[in-house]
Design an enzyme around this catalytic site. Structure first.
Site, mmCIF file in Angstrom:
data_model
loop_
_atom_site.group_PDB
_atom_site.id
_atom_site.type_symbol
_atom_site.label_atom_id
_atom_site.label_comp_id
_atom_site.label_asym_id
_atom_site.label_seq_id
_atom_site.Cartn_x
_atom_site.Cartn_y
_atom_site.Cartn_z
ATOM 1 C CG PHE A 122 -2.183 -0.020 -12.646
ATOM 2 C CD1 PHE A 122 -1.307 -0.177 -13.710
ATOM 3 C CD2 PHE A 122 -2.665 -1.155 -12.015
ATOM 4 C CE1 PHE A 122 -0.930 -1.446 -14.152
ATOM 5 C CE2 PHE A 122 -2.301 -2.430 -12.448
ATOM 6 C CZ PHE A 122 -1.428 -2.566 -13.518
ATOM 7 C CB ALA A 123 -7.995 1.292 -14.421
ATOM 8 C CG LEU A 124 -5.334 -5.586 -13.857
ATOM 9 C CD1 LEU A 124 -5.445 -5.897 -15.347
ATOM 10 C CD2 LEU A 124 -4.003 -6.119 -13.317
ATOM 11 N N GLY A 130 -9.952 -10.169 -10.082
ATOM 12 C CA GLY A 130 -8.825 -9.526 -9.410
ATOM 13 C C GLY A 130 -7.552 -10.283 -9.731
ATOM 14 C CB SER A 131 -5.995 -13.297 -8.192
ATOM 15 O OG SER A 131 -5.799 -12.762 -6.899
ATOM 16 C CD1 TRP A 156 -12.191 -4.195 -6.166
ATOM 17 C CD2 TRP A 156 -12.585 -3.065 -4.287
ATOM 18 N NE1 TRP A 156 -13.223 -4.816 -5.502
ATOM 19 C CE2 TRP A 156 -13.486 -4.133 -4.348
ATOM 20 C CE3 TRP A 156 -12.637 -2.181 -3.191
ATOM 21 C CZ2 TRP A 156 -14.443 -4.373 -3.368
ATOM 22 C CZ3 TRP A 156 -13.580 -2.420 -2.216
ATOM 23 C CH2 TRP A 156 -14.465 -3.499 -2.310
ATOM 24 N NE ARG A 239 3.191 -8.375 -8.048
ATOM 25 C CZ ARG A 239 3.008 -9.051 -9.168
ATOM 26 N NH1 ARG A 239 4.038 -9.338 -9.946
ATOM 27 N NH2 ARG A 239 1.810 -9.462 -9.512
ATOM 28 N NE ARG A 264 0.190 0.540 29.845
ATOM 29 C CZ ARG A 264 -0.774 1.293 30.371
ATOM 30 N NH1 ARG A 264 -0.606 2.603 30.449
ATOM 31 N NH2 ARG A 264 -1.889 0.753 30.818
ATOM 32 C CD GLU A 360 -0.272 -2.796 -6.863
ATOM 33 O OE1 GLU A 360 -1.459 -3.198 -6.919
ATOM 34 O OE2 GLU A 360 0.014 -1.616 -6.724
#
Lengths: 380, 77
Positions: A122-124, A130-131, A156, A239, A264, A360
């Site tokens: 998936f290439a967005l 980004g956002s 990314w 998500r 421990r 995501e």
């Protein structure tokens, strides 16, 4: 809300758990160190139907309901975030093509994705966006009646090093759209990225489209409908997968901590009897249970086609990604120096959990959308 | 048809406040909604009217107004 699992779901859950225990956990630290998933783990997931988990059987899928798919993500997430991410990515692209692809695209690709013959990505995201996905700069220019020319740069991109098929987002006459680009297309190159903080076996890459020609038939959905509904369909499943995967990370860390503090000793007593340790274990337990319940609710709503499922999935992803990071952080603290070793999984879980708060949709983007949701749901 | 319009109107009223949405109001043209709303609208239409929105239905004019959505639903039932 009835969240009891059916007998079939319990059987599937046990099967997922066994697979993760036998095939994933023993190798996960190695995948992390080598920053690569070997072919055999991909083939084993394919043979169990995990790569086409949400696809119907007519396309070679396993036809899982959303709760069962969630359980698969929890178990894989408990073992290795990179392995879970691989499975997630195949299902994200496959479900998107199932819903919005042309009949020809479905017949050509879905069976191959489910079988592992074709690895999808998936290439967005781009170097500068980004956002702020609405402002991506990749373009699809019309070359003639039969082809688009793709120009742009993606960064990314999970599985970008090895994927054969990319769902690429860009703009056609200013309108967000999505096209399928095959590996080896003229003008298309994949450049590996190294040295990331977590989910290191994701085999990230940069993608360069230098006047890359793709057939117009490769458009997914319609021009102008690239983000809604095409991209959102993929991101929604992503998500949901991440939310459950974070429950898996939390469970893995809690299991490790309970085992560690029960064996421990310090100051002449087992760690489990120290109250400051008990406080951390209690918080881990409560938050993990809360996160799992959010995932169950979101999964049930998605299964029922509830219009608010997309928002409840965002609620679950936001909560569980923070939860996983906090639990993993405490898990490293409880393990001390042992937990900082690359031989111990809790340090990997901590690094992986941080990534879950970013991919995501960052936590901050989730907060904005969840606030909008609250203003609508709780207004007089 | 009126029943369909009322259901859509009720759905829209939860998202678009302080503004009356008439049968021919362009809900996308006025910047009244966001991308997540658009996805929720598709989910609502599919579940409420037991239809499947498909690739070929992806035209903004099918979703722009209540009248357009009622017409789309009518074409599928």
């Amino acid at each position: 809300m009835d969240i009891k699992l059916s007998e079939q779901q319990k059987t599937d859950q046990a099967s997922f758990r066994e697979f993760v225990g036998n095939e994933v956990i023993p190798n996960a630290n190695r995948y992390d160190r080598e920053a690569r998933l070997p072919d055999d783990i991909i083939a084993k997931m394919a043979s169990r139907g995990y790569l086409g988990a949400v696809l119907p059987e007519e396309y070679g899928g396993r036809g899982m309901d959303f709760l069962t798919y969630g359980l698969l993500n929890e178990e894989l997430g408990r073992g290795c975030a990179s392995v879970r991410g691989f499975m997630m990515m195949q299902n994200m692209v496959a479900l998107t093509l199932l819903k919005w692809g042309s009949q020809e695209q479905k017949e050509r690709w879905l069976g191959k994705i489910a079988s592992g013959e074709t690895i999808a990505a998936f290439a967005l995201t781009e170097p500068e966006f980004g956002s702020d996905a609405m402002h991506i700069e990749t373009t699809f220019e019309e070359a003639d009646d039969s082809a688009f020319i793709v120009k742009g740069h993606k960064k990314w991109i999970t599985l970008g090093q090895i994927a054969d098929l990319f769902l690429v987002f860009g703009k056609r006459r200013g309108k967000l759209s999505a096209v399928l680009v095959e590996k080896g297309s003229p003008g298309f190159t994949q450049t590996p990225m190294e040295g990331v903080l977590g989910v290191r076996a994701s085999m990230l890459a940069e993608l360069h489209f230098d006047n890359c020609s793709v057939p117009q038939d490769n458009i997914v959905g319609k021009v102008g409908f690239g983000f809604v509904p095409v991209g959102i369909t993929a991101l929604n499943l992503g998500r949901y997968s991440i939310a459950w995967g974070c429950v898996g990370i939390g469970q893995a860390c809690l299991d490790a901590c309970v085992n560690h503090v029960s064996t421990r000793k310090q100051f002449g007593d087992l760690l489990k009897n120290h109250q400051l340790i008990q406080a951390m274990i209690a918080d881990m337990t409560v938050n993990l249970k809360a996160g799992r319940l959010l995932c169950y609710q979101a999964g049930q709503m998605q299964e029922e086609g509830d219009q608010n499922a997309i928002m409840e999935i965002m609620v679950a992803k936001y909560f569980t990604s923070k939860m996983a990071f906090n639990i993993a952080n405490d898990a490293v603290q409880i393990h001390g120096a042992i937990g900082c070793s690359s031989d111990h999984p809790v340090q990997r879980h901590l690094r992986d959990a941080k990534i879950m708060e970013i991919i995501e949709g960052t936590s901050q983007i989730h907060q904005i959308k969840i606030a909008d949701y609250a203003y609508r749901e709780y207004a007089d | 048809m009126n029943n369909s319009k009322e259901k859509i109107q009720t759905f829209l009223s939860r998202y678009i406040r302080n503004q009356e949405v008439k049968d021919d109001t362009d809900i996308f043209g006025g910047g009244l909604v966001n991308s997540l709303f658009a996805m929720q609208l598709i989910t609502f239409l599919e579940k409420e009217f037991s239809i499947t929105i498909e690739n070929e239905d992806l035209k903004l004019d099918n979703f722009r107004t209540i009248n357009a959505m009622v017409k789309l639903i009518g074409s599928k039932v």
